[in-house]
Design a protein around this motif. Structure first.
Motif, PDB file in Angstrom:
ATOM      1  N   UNK A   1     -60.149 -32.002   7.871  1.00  0.00           N
ATOM      2  CA  UNK A   1     -59.282 -31.474   6.828  1.00  0.00           C
ATOM      3  C   UNK A   1     -58.430 -32.551   6.177  1.00  0.00           C
ATOM      4  N   UNK A   2     -58.380 -33.718   6.776  1.00  0.00           N
ATOM      5  CA  UNK A   2     -57.592 -34.823   6.236  1.00  0.00           C
ATOM      6  C   UNK A   2     -58.180 -35.305   4.913  1.00  0.00           C
ATOM      7  N   UNK A   3     -57.328 -35.851   4.074  1.00  0.00           N
ATOM      8  CA  UNK A   3     -57.787 -36.395   2.800  1.00  0.00           C
ATOM      9  C   UNK A   3     -58.704 -37.588   3.028  1.00  0.00           C
TER      10      UNK A   3
ATOM     11  N   UNK B   1     -47.565 -32.870   3.151  1.00  0.00           N
ATOM     12  CA  UNK B   1     -47.928 -31.448   3.158  1.00  0.00           C
ATOM     13  C   UNK B   1     -49.313 -31.236   3.746  1.00  0.00           C
ATOM     14  N   UNK B   2     -50.300 -31.999   3.272  1.00  0.00           N
ATOM     15  CA  UNK B   2     -51.657 -31.812   3.786  1.00  0.00           C
ATOM     16  C   UNK B   2     -51.754 -32.259   5.237  1.00  0.00           C
TER      17      UNK B   2
ATOM     18  N   UNK C   1     -44.273 -41.617   1.498  1.00  0.00           N
ATOM     19  CA  UNK C   1     -44.504 -42.091   0.138  1.00  0.00           C
ATOM     20  C   UNK C   1     -45.286 -43.408   0.091  1.00  0.00           C
ATOM     21  N   UNK C   2     -45.938 -43.634  -1.020  1.00  0.00           N
ATOM     22  CA  UNK C   2     -46.580 -44.914  -1.287  1.00  0.00           C
ATOM     23  C   UNK C   2     -48.080 -44.920  -1.129  1.00  0.00           C
ATOM     24  N   UNK C   3     -48.588 -44.121  -0.175  1.00  0.00           N
ATOM     25  CA  UNK C   3     -50.035 -44.082   0.060  1.00  0.00           C
ATOM     26  C   UNK C   3     -50.533 -42.635   0.043  1.00  0.00           C
ATOM     27  N   UNK C   4     -50.105 -41.901  -0.978  1.00  0.00           N
ATOM     28  CA  UNK C   4     -50.462 -40.482  -1.035  1.00  0.00           C
ATOM     29  C   UNK C   4     -51.964 -40.260  -1.126  1.00  0.00           C
TER      30      UNK C   4
ATOM     31  N   UNK D   1     -53.270 -40.798  14.662  1.00  0.00           N
ATOM     32  CA  UNK D   1     -53.869 -40.400  13.385  1.00  0.00           C
ATOM     33  C   UNK D   1     -53.429 -41.360  12.279  1.00  0.00           C
ATOM     34  N   UNK D   2     -54.390 -42.100  11.734  1.00  0.00           N
ATOM     35  CA  UNK D   2     -54.086 -43.112  10.714  1.00  0.00           C
ATOM     36  C   UNK D   2     -55.083 -43.018   9.572  1.00  0.00           C
ATOM     37  N   UNK D   3     -54.783 -42.218   8.543  1.00  0.00           N
ATOM     38  CA  UNK D   3     -55.698 -42.119   7.405  1.00  0.00           C
ATOM     39  C   UNK D   3     -55.769 -43.436   6.629  1.00  0.00           C
ATOM     40  N   UNK D   4     -56.987 -43.859   6.337  1.00  0.00           N
ATOM     41  CA  UNK D   4     -57.221 -45.062   5.526  1.00  0.00           C
ATOM     42  C   UNK D   4     -58.231 -44.689   4.445  1.00  0.00           C
ATOM     43  N   UNK D   5     -57.940 -45.028   3.191  1.00  0.00           N
ATOM     44  CA  UNK D   5     -58.847 -44.624   2.129  1.00  0.00           C
ATOM     45  C   UNK D   5     -60.142 -45.438   2.167  1.00  0.00           C
ATOM     46  N   UNK D   6     -61.151 -44.902   1.512  1.00  0.00           N
ATOM     47  CA  UNK D   6     -62.511 -45.410   1.645  1.00  0.00           C
ATOM     48  C   UNK D   6     -62.643 -46.863   1.183  1.00  0.00           C
ATOM     49  N   UNK D   7     -61.828 -47.254   0.192  1.00  0.00           N
ATOM     50  CA  UNK D   7     -61.913 -48.632  -0.320  1.00  0.00           C
ATOM     51  C   UNK D   7     -61.523 -49.661   0.726  1.00  0.00           C
TER      52      UNK D   7
END
Length: 418
Positions: free
Chosen positions: A389-391, A78-79, A69-72, A308-314
């Motif tokens: 496939x990651x967001x 799920x993804x 939670x928190x950084x969906x 694996x550490x997804x970080x958003x584009x901003x």
């Protein structure tokens, strides 16, 4: 569901009866019913046939982050689990870097509930300290009873040596695994990259290997004093490999992992100021990556993680100093590792590590639940956005040539294919 895998070359190092043999595999109601040279279809099976199809037991990743939670917006559970399944990973350990972070048994229950019904099983870690602030132990025993497989303040160094000592002593009461990130924050200070010739030339603040090695040496001294079980996530320097090897020779119960990007890349990549190369621990020098690969081959390093550490584009499309650390890696780990060490060793490394977290290891034989990864180890291609496939799209492997494509995986009576 009935699944018939046709003409798969089985990669099972240590199993002479199956290793490198081409076999058909029949799966009925989630179990491997038959393995044979040829199995005739009856008409009701889902048939899987691919060029140069290979199969092994399902792969394991001992350190991923999603966001929920928190950084969906970075990645939902799920993804993230769908991506893991299509990348060949049938078990993943989830790092405690959400908001809020998991400190209690109810937090662990929430994470496991969000993963229910997926092909890939999620095994959450809980915080070692409350809020990951390094000032007081979290509810370790309660989280353990709820299903936490280890305790780790994700990528945060624990400056209080006495608190780590207490954690190692306390966790022995229930055979718990304590993890400690190897970085002395006072030495790392405001660094962004490895301290060396490249950081000096580029004018970037450096994190010396000493920061890792000093913290690691301290933690190993504490482990020798207390006993217990210690895991060191994502070491990155040649000296760290040596320290771990010496500790194991003493008989200390210590394990460690390495991130795929610290094997594949060096700090020379920073010349472009591409923030996807900003990782923690940082990319280091060629001698370090060579020592890490050698440590994998001789067993000093226990397993490889995608980290694996997804970080958003901003948080990536900013000045290098201000960018967040991290790269996604699930989709590219096999291709990167296979390029470095070859197929047999890559599969062996990607199937190691479960036992450290008390996760049952799968088997590849008749009469057991199907837990398989399907792949082509020989296809060479340039990794691109279309393979993600990651967001979040912050991949360190973008536009890099790698060898080995994953077709998908089978587990829990489910199948996920690319």
């Amino acid at each position: 569901m009935s699944i018939l895998i046709k003409s798969a070359t089985i990669i099972a190092p240590g199993n002479n009866s199956l290793h490198q043999k081409k076999r058909d595999i029949l799966i009925q109601r989630g179990q491997i019913e038959k393995i044979a040279s040829t199995i005739a279809p009856k008409g009701s099976e889902k048939i899987i046939e691919r060029t140069n199809l290979h199969a092994s037991i399902g792969w394991f990743d001992g350190g991923v982050a999603f966001g929920e939670p928190g950084f969906e917006e970075r990645e939902t559970i799920a993804n993230g689990l769908d991506v893991a399944a299509k990348s060949g990973f049938t078990d993943v350990v989830l790092n405690a870097n959400t908001n809020p972070t998991p400190d209690t048994s109810s937090d662990i229950v929430f994470l496991k509930d969000r993963a229910r019904g997926k092909l890939t099983d999620l095994h959450p870690m809980g915080n070692l300290t409350l809020g990951g602030n390094g000032k007081g132990l979290a509810e370790l025993y309660d989280m353990h009873n709820a299903g936490a497989v280890a305790f780790y303040d994700h990528k945060k160094s624990l400056s209080d040596a006495n608190l780590l000592k207490i954690a190692l002593l306390y966790a022995q009461n229930f055979n718990g695994l304590v993890c400690s990130f190897p970085q002395d924050a006072s030495i790392a200070a405001y660094g962004n990259v490895h301290e060396g010739a490249v950081s000096t030339r580029l004018g970037l603040k450096g994190i010396p290997a000493l920061a890792e090695e000093l913290q690691l040496a301290r933690d190993l001294f504490l482990l020798e004093y207390t006993g217990g079980k210690l895991h060191i996530p994502t070491i990155s320097s040649a000296r760290s490999v040596k320290l771990i090897a010496e500790a194991k020779k003493k008989g200390l119960d210590v394990t460690c992992s390495v991130a795929i990007h610290n094997l594949f890349f060096t700090d020379e990549e920073l010349e472009t100021f591409d923030t996807n190369f900003k990782t923690l621990p940082p990319l280091r020098e060629k001698k370090d990556s060579q020592a890490l690969i050698k440590g994998l081959k001789n067993g000093t390093i226990d397993y490889v993680t995608s980290d694996h550490t997804p970080i958003d584009i901003e948080e990536k499309r900013v000045e290098f100093d201000n960018a967040n650390y991290g790269t996604i890696g699930l989709e590219s780990t096999f291709g990167g590792l296979n390029s470095l060490v070859g197929t047999d060793m890559a599969v062996e490394l990607l199937t190691k590590g479960r036992e450290r977290f008390h996760i049952s290891a799968p088997d590849l034989k008749e009469g057991v639940p199907a837990n398989l990864t399907l792949f082509d180890p020989d296809e060479t291609f340039v990794f691109s956005n279309g393979h993600i496939g990651s967001t979040s799209k912050n991949s360190i492997f973008l536009n890099r040539k790698i060898k080995g494509r994953v077709f998908g995986s089978i587990k829990n009576g489910k199948i996920e294919l690319n």
